[in-house]
Design a protein around this motif. Sequence first.
Motif, PDB file in Angstrom:
ATOM      1  N   ALA A  62     -59.675  70.589  50.636  1.00 38.37           N
ATOM      2  CA  ALA A  62     -60.022  69.377  51.138  1.00 38.37           C
ATOM      3  C   ALA A  62     -61.541  69.090  51.125  1.00 38.37           C
ATOM      4  O   ALA A  62     -61.794  67.656  50.576  1.00 38.37           O
ATOM      5  N   LEU A  63     -62.279  69.780  51.307  1.00 41.18           N
ATOM      6  CA  LEU A  63     -63.744  69.650  50.953  1.00 41.18           C
ATOM      7  C   LEU A  63     -64.095  69.512  49.476  1.00 41.18           C
ATOM      8  O   LEU A  63     -64.945  68.725  48.982  1.00 41.18           O
ATOM      9  N   ALA A  64     -63.265  70.095  48.465  1.00 41.07           N
ATOM     10  CA  ALA A  64     -63.490  69.864  47.092  1.00 41.07           C
ATOM     11  C   ALA A  64     -63.002  68.249  46.559  1.00 41.07           C
ATOM     12  O   ALA A  64     -63.874  67.778  46.062  1.00 41.07           O
ATOM     13  N   ARG A  65     -62.070  67.725  47.332  1.00 37.40           N
ATOM     14  CA  ARG A  65     -61.846  66.221  47.190  1.00 37.40           C
ATOM     15  C   ARG A  65     -62.852  65.449  47.629  1.00 37.40           C
ATOM     16  O   ARG A  65     -63.221  64.712  47.092  1.00 37.40           O
ATOM     17  N   GLU A  66     -63.418  65.659  48.770  1.00 34.65           N
ATOM     18  CA  GLU A  66     -64.454  64.934  49.416  1.00 34.65           C
ATOM     19  C   GLU A  66     -65.892  64.836  48.595  1.00 34.65           C
ATOM     20  O   GLU A  66     -66.503  64.079  48.335  1.00 34.65           O
ATOM     21  N   LEU A  67     -66.151  66.134  48.219  1.00 35.98           N
ATOM     22  CA  LEU A  67     -67.560  66.512  47.766  1.00 35.98           C
ATOM     23  C   LEU A  67     -67.545  66.156  46.067  1.00 35.98           C
ATOM     24  O   LEU A  67     -68.692  66.137  45.502  1.00 35.98           O
ATOM     25  N   GLY A  68     -66.431  66.440  45.395  1.00 41.99           N
ATOM     26  CA  GLY A  68     -66.437  66.138  44.006  1.00 41.99           C
ATOM     27  C   GLY A  68     -67.151  64.862  43.385  1.00 41.99           C
ATOM     28  O   GLY A  68     -67.916  65.020  42.542  1.00 41.99           O
TER      29      GLY A  68
END
Length: 250
Positions: free
Chosen positions: A169-175
Motif C-alpha cells: 500500500a505504501l509503495a502505491r502512495e509513495l511511488g
Amino acid sequence: MNRTAIITGAGSRRGIGQGIAHALAAQGWDIAVLDIDEASAKDVADAVAEEHGVKAIGAVCDVTDKAAVDSAVAVVESSLPEIGALVNNAGITSPVPFQEVSDEEWDRVFEVNVRGSYLMTKRVVDGMVSRRFGRIVNLSSVSAERGGGVFGGVAYSAAKAGLLGFSRALARELGPSGVTVNSVAPGLIDTDITAGKLDPERKAAMIADIPTRRAGQVSDVADVVAFLCRTESGYLTGVTYDINGGSHIH
C-alpha cells in the motif's frame, strides 16, 4: 553517493541486520545502526566503518517507542548525510501455538514487527518525499506466506504478513514521489537465532526439503536488500523477494 542508510535491529554480529549494513556500506552508503542494545549497535557500526571506509554510527533505539525513534533519527540527521534508505529489520519471533499465546505476547510481536516499522517509516518518509528519493525495505518472512513454521507461530506470521500489506500500500502512495517500498521474505538463514533454536537433526531435515539443499547465508539476504536500495532499482516497488532456496515456491 553522500546518503545514509538506516538499518534497525542490526546490533548482532551474526544477524541479518549487520550483514545488510556491510552490504550497503560496500556500495558507498554511510550507515546508521540502530538497536535496542546501544553497545552492540556501536560495535557493528565501528566494524562497518573500519572495513569499508564510510561514516557509520550506532545509536540506541526501541522502535516501539515514538520518542525513542524521534531521538535516534535526530542523532542520525545531525551526524550523517541525508537519509536515503531505511531497512526495517528489527523484529522478534514467536513460535507459541495460538491457543497458548497470551494477549501480551500477541501485542508485543505486533509492536516490534509492525508498529516499529510504521514509526521508523513515518519519521523518515517526509524527508525522502521532499528530496524525491528514498528506498524503504521491510524484512518480512517466509512464515507470512506459507503460514507459520519452525520459528513463526500465528502471531509472528500475522505480523510479518501485515508488513507485506503495509509495503504494498505504501509503495502505491509513495511511488510518484520517487520513493520505493519493497519487502524481502527470508526462509531458513544461518544466524545466531537459528543456531540457538535448531538441533542438528531438525536442521538437517529442513535442509533436505530445500531444493538448493542448504540453509541461506546472511549475505543471501543482504545482497538483495542492497540491490533494492540502489538508485538503479527505482522501477521496482511493491515487490516481495522470496529468499528461501525454493522451500516455498508460489
